[in-house]
Design a protein around this motif. Structure first.
Motif, short mmCIF file in Angstrom:
data_model
loop_
_atom_site.label_atom_id
_atom_site.label_comp_id
_atom_site.label_asym_id
_atom_site.label_seq_id
_atom_site.Cartn_x
_atom_site.Cartn_y
_atom_site.Cartn_z
N VAL A 75 0.65 -0.93 0.32
CA VAL A 75 -0.46 -0.56 0.09
C VAL A 75 0.99 1.79 -0.29
N CYS A 76 0.91 2.44 -0.63
CA CYS A 76 0.88 3.58 -1.06
C CYS A 76 0.19 4.69 -1.06
N VAL A 77 0.02 5.62 0.00
CA VAL A 77 -0.36 7.09 -0.33
C VAL A 77 0.50 8.17 -0.67
N ALA A 78 0.25 8.58 -2.04
CA ALA A 78 1.24 9.93 -2.42
C ALA A 78 0.28 10.55 -2.86
N PRO A 79 -0.82 11.74 -2.23
CA PRO A 79 -1.75 12.56 -3.46
C PRO A 79 -1.26 13.32 -4.16
N TYR A 80 -0.03 14.39 -3.58
CA TYR A 80 0.52 15.25 -4.68
C TYR A 80 1.82 14.67 -5.38
N GLN A 81 2.12 15.62 -5.84
CA GLN A 81 3.42 15.83 -6.77
C GLN A 81 4.53 16.10 -6.65
N PHE A 82 5.75 16.25 -6.38
CA PHE A 82 6.42 16.94 -5.86
C PHE A 82 6.57 18.62 -6.81
N GLU A 83 5.90 19.53 -6.98
CA GLU A 83 6.41 20.48 -7.67
C GLU A 83 5.02 21.43 -7.39
N GLY A 84 5.22 22.38 -7.23
CA GLY A 84 4.72 24.25 -7.80
C GLY A 84 4.34 23.90 -6.55
#
Length: 256
Positions: A75-84
């Motif tokens: 299981v991996c939860v990563a809701p955002y991209q590391f940008e902006g």
């Protein structure tokens, strides 16, 4: 009637009304930590690898890395991209003592976690990937510890006794002071975590491992394998943001 408790509750309500009901980015009135306008501008990680959440152009597929070398976690939860804006907020915490950004980031992650675990059992314990003691001394604090602490508070409001326990002493220790990850190439990052961490066997069988950002995933993978070797049965990965590969280019939004 407990007047002391009542007065404390009222003072807390007034305090929150004055200082907490503001957007942490634009300072406009907001029900939670961010106003709807700022929230809509965040780089969400909508299309990604089903396993490791690496940003892709197709949703719910397995990336080449996960097909050839499946990660140790399920299981991996990563809701955002590391940008902006997300990148700016995280860098503000890590390099400019902007600790006020911890609350909106952990609130956003808690929202996604509550949605993700609707049909799953919650981990028993929450651990975090720590910094080396010399890096903590340099910064004055461990940002992942501070984030994990606030994340536990956010989840506790919704989960009560089901909230994963954050132990007073983190069983994961960084024993090798490696070069800062943001200054390394992908090849150097993949080599960096080896023999950098030590695990004191945790008591829980189902653990959530938190980090602020996942780039190559090598640190997360290394710590996961150490936890599994120490007797943990399942490790879930919780990160705020996932770094896109250099060759990844987000598709332009279509306009009518």
């Amino acid at each position: 009637m407990d007047w002391k408790k009542l007065s404390t509750t009222k003072i807390t309500e007034v305090y929150r009304g004055l200082f907490f009901n503001r957007c942490y980015i634009c300072h406009a009135k907001a029900k939670n930590t961010l106003c709807q306008h700022c929230k809509q501008g965040l780089p969400t990680n909508h299309t990604h690898c089903h396993q490791c959440k690496r940003p892709t152009h197709t949703h719910n597929i397995l990336c080449g890395q996960c097909q050839s070398n499946p990660p140790a976690y399920q299981v991996c939860v990563a809701p955002y991209q590391f940008e902006g804006v997300i990148k700016t907020l995280i860098h503000g915490i890590k390099f400019n003592q902007r600790n006020q950004y911890i609350r909106p980031l952990t609130f956003l992650l808690s929202e996604q976690l509550i949605e993700s675990y609707l049909d799953q059992s919650w981990p028993e314990q929450l651990l975090y990937v720590p910094s080396h003691p010399s890096r903590i001394k340099e910064r004055g604090f461990c940002q992942t510890k501070a984030m994990a602490t606030q994340l536990t508070r956010e989840l506790k409001q919704h989960l009560g006794d089901k909230c994963p326990n954050l132990p007073k002493k983190n069983p994961i220790k960084k024993i090798k002071n490696t070069q800062a990850q943001h200054s390394l190439s992908r090849k150097e990052r993949l080599k960096s975590p080896k023999n950098s961490y030590l695990i004191t066997p945790p008591t829980a069988k189902h653990i959530a491992l938190f980090d602020d950002v996942m780039t190559t995933g090598s640190t997360i993978e290394h710590c996961t394998k150490l936890l599994l070797a120490a007797g943990v049965e399942q490790v879930d990965i919780w990160v705020i943001a996932r770094t896109p590969d250099k060759e990844y280019k987000p598709q332009a939004k279509q306009t009518v």
